[in-house]
Design a protein around this motif. Structure first.
Motif, PDB file in Angstrom:
ATOM      1  N   ALA A 195      36.572  36.685  25.091  1.00  0.00           N
ATOM      2  CA  ALA A 195      35.889  35.482  25.576  1.00  0.00           C
ATOM      3  C   ALA A 195      36.600  34.217  25.105  1.00  0.00           C
ATOM      4  N   ALA A 196      37.141  34.252  23.883  1.00  0.00           N
ATOM      5  CA  ALA A 196      37.880  33.094  23.381  1.00  0.00           C
ATOM      6  C   ALA A 196      39.100  32.819  24.257  1.00  0.00           C
ATOM      7  N   SER A 197      39.785  33.876  24.678  1.00  0.00           N
ATOM      8  CA  SER A 197      40.939  33.700  25.567  1.00  0.00           C
ATOM      9  C   SER A 197      40.504  33.194  26.934  1.00  0.00           C
ATOM     10  N   VAL A 198      39.360  33.685  27.415  1.00  0.00           N
ATOM     11  CA  VAL A 198      38.828  33.214  28.691  1.00  0.00           C
ATOM     12  C   VAL A 198      38.545  31.716  28.621  1.00  0.00           C
ATOM     13  N   VAL A 199      37.883  31.277  27.566  1.00  0.00           N
ATOM     14  CA  VAL A 199      37.562  29.851  27.413  1.00  0.00           C
ATOM     15  C   VAL A 199      38.838  29.018  27.344  1.00  0.00           C
ATOM     16  N   GLN A 200      39.830  29.500  26.614  1.00  0.00           N
ATOM     17  CA  GLN A 200      41.073  28.745  26.489  1.00  0.00           C
ATOM     18  C   GLN A 200      41.791  28.617  27.826  1.00  0.00           C
ATOM     19  N   LEU A 300      38.404  30.270  39.819  1.00  0.00           N
ATOM     20  CA  LEU A 300      38.227  30.961  38.538  1.00  0.00           C
ATOM     21  C   LEU A 300      39.220  32.112  38.398  1.00  0.00           C
ATOM     22  N   ALA A 301      39.414  32.849  39.470  1.00  0.00           N
ATOM     23  CA  ALA A 301      40.365  33.967  39.427  1.00  0.00           C
ATOM     24  C   ALA A 301      41.774  33.467  39.134  1.00  0.00           C
ATOM     25  N   GLU A 302      42.141  32.346  39.754  1.00  0.00           N
ATOM     26  CA  GLU A 302      43.461  31.772  39.508  1.00  0.00           C
ATOM     27  C   GLU A 302      43.597  31.304  38.064  1.00  0.00           C
ATOM     28  N   ALA A 303      42.537  30.671  37.558  1.00  0.00           N
ATOM     29  CA  ALA A 303      42.584  30.159  36.188  1.00  0.00           C
ATOM     30  C   ALA A 303      42.677  31.281  35.160  1.00  0.00           C
ATOM     31  N   ARG A 310      38.238  41.106  33.622  1.00  0.00           N
ATOM     32  CA  ARG A 310      37.443  41.326  32.411  1.00  0.00           C
ATOM     33  C   ARG A 310      36.123  40.574  32.435  1.00  0.00           C
ATOM     34  N   VAL A 311      35.886  39.749  33.468  1.00  0.00           N
ATOM     35  CA  VAL A 311      34.661  38.973  33.525  1.00  0.00           C
ATOM     36  C   VAL A 311      33.875  39.316  34.778  1.00  0.00           C
ATOM     37  N   GLU A 312      32.581  39.160  34.676  1.00  0.00           N
ATOM     38  CA  GLU A 312      31.665  39.374  35.796  1.00  0.00           C
ATOM     39  C   GLU A 312      30.813  38.126  35.955  1.00  0.00           C
TER      40      GLU A 312
END
Length: 416
Positions: A195-200, A300-303, A310-312
């Motif tokens: 999640a930390a990587s997702v936020v970054q 979001l997919a591009e970002a 890994r996200v839903e």
């Protein structure tokens, strides 16, 4: 608990002659409607709408009690002072004054103190626009929150009118992992780490710059020198042009021309010694005109790149952008009456980067603007910092100006 504000306002209007109705679709979520009925059915109806709810405040960041309502050196301090209890209160004062003065217009004047604006409007404007249209239906609506004077490129003051607003797509992303004992973290599938990587990645993402009609009209109205305006109209140069601007202005200009993604809330983990298997991230996404949920999902997919799988997306509140035209009788009225307060000033159309209750009325075909009238004691930068921020306050001169504005607008628009 908006019912408390409705009670206060009902008491304030008592004896003025206005007709009062309350609407409470959920316990305590009360909206109040006050009417001065017009004499002619074919004359326009004007709705002055302010919300009574406010966002939370952390008093540790404030110099004064955020709910003290203190008057200090000509300024009223407190949460909601500019978002938007200043306008809600001044609209109430103007409506009562008109009623007491015997104002009997051709068209109808409606004052609406609405609940639940800060949490999507479900129990306030959305409910009323769907179920109580006879009570709040109008040809023209004014709500928050333009009218902050800013100098134009030619030296004359500009008064921004919020003719439209970005859409909002609040959503929750779930990041999943595998639970395990936290004393053995090596090579674990830790949802919090992912999640930390997702936020970054969301923070690092640079969305496409989009130049739309409202942005072009705003820049044209500001009469900026070409060396300033030209880069702000060029998708390839706009972001670089923001660097030298005051930070509040830069943020506003960036948000007006980009889809924005702000991670705001995270929930996850069960215990200190357990590898978390689930983290939910709440995102505040604001969309530009024409954008829909599928486009947001593609962004979001591009970002996220290889983390996208890994996200839903658990839920998404998709509320598209809205806009009203600027060539209307209400626009003409505002242009006329503001000259009494700021002679030689000019109205300029502007997009709100936040959501307001105006969107519910625009979707009914109603012309809805965000406006008010403020003194020059606080700057555009000051207001930008205080919306949902610390030390929110408004000067008494601005309250006076807004109150007198509403009276002038009602007399100009609703009488032949």
């Amino acid at each position: 608990n908006e019912a408390r504000s409705a009670d206060l306002l009902a008491g304030y209007f008592e004896g003025s002659g206005v007709d009062i109705e309350r609407y409470e679709p959920a316990p305590g979520r009360t909206s109040l409607v006050a009417r001065i009925e017009g004499r002619r059915a074919d004359a326009p109806t004007l709705l002055l709408m302010g919300h009574t709810d406010v966002v939370p405040a952390n008093e540790d960041g404030w110099q004064r009690d955020p709910f003290g309502g203190e008057l200090v050196d000509g300024e009223v301090w407190g949460r909601g002072a500019i978002d938007m209890l200043n306008l809600t209160a001044s609209m109430a004062v103007a409506t009562r004054r008109l009623a007491v003065d015997g104002f009997r217009p051709d068209g109808t004047l409606i004052y609406l103190a609405v609940a639940d604006e800060e949490a999507l409007g479900t129990w306030g404007a959305e409910h009323l626009s769907r179920h109580e249209i006879d009570a709040i239906g109008a040809d023209y609506v004014i709500t928050e929150s333009g009218g902050i004077p800013v100098p134009g490129g030619d030296g004359d003051l500009r008064l921004p009118v919020l003719v439209g607003e970005k859409g909002s797509c609040w959503c929750t992303l779930r990041v999943s992992g595998t639970p395990g004992h936290a004393s053995l973290p090596y090579e674990t599938d830790n949802a919090l780490v992912t999640a930390a990587s997702v936020v970054q990645r969301l923070a690092d993402y640079r969305p496409e710059t989009r130049i739309h009609d409202t942005w072009r009209q705003f820049l044209a109205g500001m009469a900026l020198p070409d060396e300033i305006a030209a880069p702000l109209l060029d998708p390839d140069r706009l972001v670089d042009a923001l660097v030298g601007l005051p930070i509040g202005m830069a943020r506003q200009f960036h948000a007006c021309t980009h889809t924005t993604i702000a991670p705001t809330v995270a929930h996850g983990g069960t215990k200190t010694n357990v590898i978390p298997d689930r983290v939910d991230l709440q995102l505040d996404i604001r969309t530009l005109p024409g954008q829909t949920l599928p486009e947001v999902q593609a962004i979001l997919a591009e970002a996220l790149g290889d983390l996208a799988d890994r996200v839903e997306m658990l839920e998404a509140h998709d509320d598209p952008a809205t806009r009203s035209p600027a060539d209307t009788p209400l626009w003409d009225t505002l242009g006329r009456v503001t000259q009494a307060f700021y002679a030689g000033s000019h109205l300029v159309p502007m997009m709100s980067v936040g959501a307001t209750d105006a969107r519910f009325f625009r979707r009914l075909g109603t012309t809805a603007y965000g406006f008010g009238l403020f003194s020059q004691k606080l700057t555009f930068e000051d207001y930008g910092r205080m919306f949902h921020g610390d030390d929110e306050r408004v000067d008494v001169d601005s309250l006076r100006l807004s109150t007198e504005l509403w009276q002038a607008v009602a007399r100009d628009l609703l009488t032949a």
